[in-house]
Motif scaffolding. Structure first.
Motif, PDB file in Angstrom:
ATOM      1  N   UNK A   1       0.811  -1.226   0.000  1.00  0.00           N
ATOM      2  CA  UNK A   1       0.000   0.000   0.000  1.00  0.00           C
ATOM      3  C   UNK A   1       0.842   1.272   0.000  1.00  0.00           C
ATOM      4  N   UNK A   2       2.003   1.231   0.644  1.00  0.00           N
ATOM      5  CA  UNK A   2       2.755   2.473   0.869  1.00  0.00           C
ATOM      6  C   UNK A   2       4.138   2.470   0.227  1.00  0.00           C
ATOM      7  N   UNK A   3       4.318   1.635  -0.791  1.00  0.00           N
ATOM      8  CA  UNK A   3       5.591   1.626  -1.514  1.00  0.00           C
ATOM      9  C   UNK A   3       5.840   3.025  -2.085  1.00  0.00           C
ATOM     10  N   UNK A   4       7.003   3.584  -1.843  1.00  0.00           N
ATOM     11  CA  UNK A   4       7.327   4.911  -2.358  1.00  0.00           C
ATOM     12  C   UNK A   4       6.829   6.053  -1.492  1.00  0.00           C
ATOM     13  N   UNK A   5       6.104   5.737  -0.431  1.00  0.00           N
ATOM     14  CA  UNK A   5       5.617   6.770   0.490  1.00  0.00           C
ATOM     15  C   UNK A   5       6.659   7.010   1.589  1.00  0.00           C
ATOM     16  N   UNK A   6       6.587   8.163   2.269  1.00  0.00           N
ATOM     17  CA  UNK A   6       7.520   8.416   3.377  1.00  0.00           C
ATOM     18  C   UNK A   6       7.360   7.361   4.482  1.00  0.00           C
ATOM     19  N   UNK A   7       8.416   7.167   5.236  1.00  0.00           N
ATOM     20  CA  UNK A   7       8.383   6.176   6.324  1.00  0.00           C
ATOM     21  C   UNK A   7       7.219   6.444   7.279  1.00  0.00           C
ATOM     22  N   UNK A   8       6.980   7.703   7.620  1.00  0.00           N
ATOM     23  CA  UNK A   8       5.876   8.042   8.530  1.00  0.00           C
ATOM     24  C   UNK A   8       4.537   7.578   7.967  1.00  0.00           C
ATOM     25  N   UNK A   9       4.397   7.608   6.644  1.00  0.00           N
ATOM     26  CA  UNK A   9       3.176   7.135   6.007  1.00  0.00           C
ATOM     27  C   UNK A   9       3.010   5.635   6.134  1.00  0.00           C
ATOM     28  N   UNK A  10       4.126   4.916   6.123  1.00  0.00           N
ATOM     29  CA  UNK A  10       4.087   3.462   6.288  1.00  0.00           C
ATOM     30  C   UNK A  10       3.651   3.109   7.712  1.00  0.00           C
ATOM     31  N   UNK A  11       4.191   3.852   8.684  1.00  0.00           N
ATOM     32  CA  UNK A  11       3.777   3.640  10.079  1.00  0.00           C
ATOM     33  C   UNK A  11       2.281   3.931  10.219  1.00  0.00           C
ATOM     34  N   UNK A  12       1.817   4.993   9.554  1.00  0.00           N
ATOM     35  CA  UNK A  12       0.406   5.386   9.642  1.00  0.00           C
ATOM     36  C   UNK A  12      -0.510   4.331   9.024  1.00  0.00           C
ATOM     37  N   UNK A  13      -0.089   3.691   7.928  1.00  0.00           N
ATOM     38  CA  UNK A  13      -0.895   2.621   7.313  1.00  0.00           C
ATOM     39  C   UNK A  13      -1.014   1.450   8.291  1.00  0.00           C
ATOM     40  N   UNK A  14       0.095   1.064   8.917  1.00  0.00           N
ATOM     41  CA  UNK A  14       0.059  -0.020   9.905  1.00  0.00           C
ATOM     42  C   UNK A  14      -0.821   0.363  11.087  1.00  0.00           C
ATOM     43  N   UNK A  15      -0.789   1.630  11.466  1.00  0.00           N
ATOM     44  CA  UNK A  15      -1.608   2.114  12.583  1.00  0.00           C
ATOM     45  C   UNK A  15      -3.093   2.022  12.252  1.00  0.00           C
ATOM     46  N   UNK A  16      -3.456   2.296  11.000  1.00  0.00           N
ATOM     47  CA  UNK A  16      -4.853   2.158  10.579  1.00  0.00           C
ATOM     48  C   UNK A  16      -5.336   0.722  10.809  1.00  0.00           C
TER      49      UNK A  16
ATOM     50  N   UNK B   1       5.833  -1.499  10.951  1.00  0.00           N
ATOM     51  CA  UNK B   1       4.833  -2.251  11.720  1.00  0.00           C
ATOM     52  C   UNK B   1       5.228  -2.286  13.189  1.00  0.00           C
ATOM     53  N   UNK B   2       6.507  -2.542  13.470  1.00  0.00           N
ATOM     54  CA  UNK B   2       6.955  -2.556  14.868  1.00  0.00           C
ATOM     55  C   UNK B   2       6.751  -1.193  15.516  1.00  0.00           C
ATOM     56  N   UNK B   3       7.009  -0.132  14.766  1.00  0.00           N
ATOM     57  CA  UNK B   3       6.814   1.207  15.317  1.00  0.00           C
ATOM     58  C   UNK B   3       5.336   1.473  15.569  1.00  0.00           C
ATOM     59  N   UNK B   4       4.480   1.013  14.664  1.00  0.00           N
ATOM     60  CA  UNK B   4       3.032   1.180  14.856  1.00  0.00           C
ATOM     61  C   UNK B   4       2.564   0.425  16.100  1.00  0.00           C
ATOM     62  N   UNK B   5       3.128  -0.755  16.330  1.00  0.00           N
ATOM     63  CA  UNK B   5       2.777  -1.518  17.534  1.00  0.00           C
ATOM     64  C   UNK B   5       3.192  -0.754  18.787  1.00  0.00           C
ATOM     65  N   UNK B   6       4.367  -0.140  18.738  1.00  0.00           N
ATOM     66  CA  UNK B   6       4.837   0.656  19.876  1.00  0.00           C
ATOM     67  C   UNK B   6       3.969   1.895  20.076  1.00  0.00           C
ATOM     68  N   UNK B   7       3.465   2.445  18.986  1.00  0.00           N
ATOM     69  CA  UNK B   7       2.680   3.681  18.984  1.00  0.00           C
ATOM     70  C   UNK B   7       1.212   3.436  19.318  1.00  0.00           C
TER      71      UNK B   7
END
Length: 200
Positions: A94-109, A157-163
């Motif tokens: 879903x977030x290929x080419x997106x900023x790292x923060x966007x990848x964390x946000x997708x996992x958070x969703x 994903x690990x960061x989203x779990x922490x967040x």
């Protein structure tokens, strides 16, 4: 005969000790020694546990830590290794080419949906949710979900779990340039990261 029994006993004991030396220490995976420059946030993200879990397990009342401190890492995050892999594959697709923060946000969703009463209560249920013949996530529909995740998606994903539990409650994300549903534009926007808008 007694001599043979002693040799057999000695051999058995030595073999047993040698075998035990190769068994991974169960506690080794749950212990972490703080290195210079590390923060609680970095440690929680590394192991995919929440800050609150880390602090509670180690009876910490503040975020101040020191090099050399030893922490016990909580053994469960409520999310299996298979679910973490599934999330990472979805984030990658879903977030290929997106900023790292966007990848964390997708996992958070994904995690926010699991916690919401309006969605399935498992990671697999959320990722594979279907309505009106379509999957909620395009990569599940087109098979991109089956491709391996890269290291950055796994870290996100690990960061989203922490967040988990500390964000703005985003339940949706979309690219406003390609979204076809008028309904999605009616949702309250929480943040825009890269090409994605996040909403609830």
């Amino acid at each position: 005969m007694k001599h043979l029994k002693k040799i057999t006993l000695a051999f058995t004991l030595t073999a047993s000790l040698a075998f035990t030396a190769f068994i991974p220490n169960a506690d080794a995976a749950t212990q972490h020694t703080v290195k210079s420059g590390e923060t609680l946030w970095k440690i929680a993200s590394k192991y995919g546990v929440t800050l609150n879990q880390l602090k509670t397990t180690n009876k910490l009342s503040s975020n101040t830590i020191y090099p050399g401190q030893k922490f016990t890492i909580p053994s469960t995050t409520g999310v299996s290794a298979a679910d973490i892999d599934l999330m990472a594959r979805l984030v990658h697709a879903e977030a290929k080419g997106e900023p790292y923060a966007g990848k964390v946000a997708v996992a958070t969703v994904i995690l926010n949906r699991v916690a919401s009463k309006d969605f399935p209560n498992t990671v697999s249920g959320v990722v594979h949710e279907k309505a009106n013949g379509y999957y909620a996530f395009t990569p599940v529909q087109n098979g991109e979900i089956n491709k391996a995740a890269d290291a950055e998606a796994k870290r996100a994903v690990n960061e989203a779990l922490a967040f988990r539990g500390q964000g703005s409650g985003s339940l949706f994300f979309y690219n406003p340039k390609t979204a076809k549903s008028d309904w999605i534009f009616s949702r309250q926007v929480t943040v825009t990261i890269g090409n994605h808008r996040f909403a609830k």
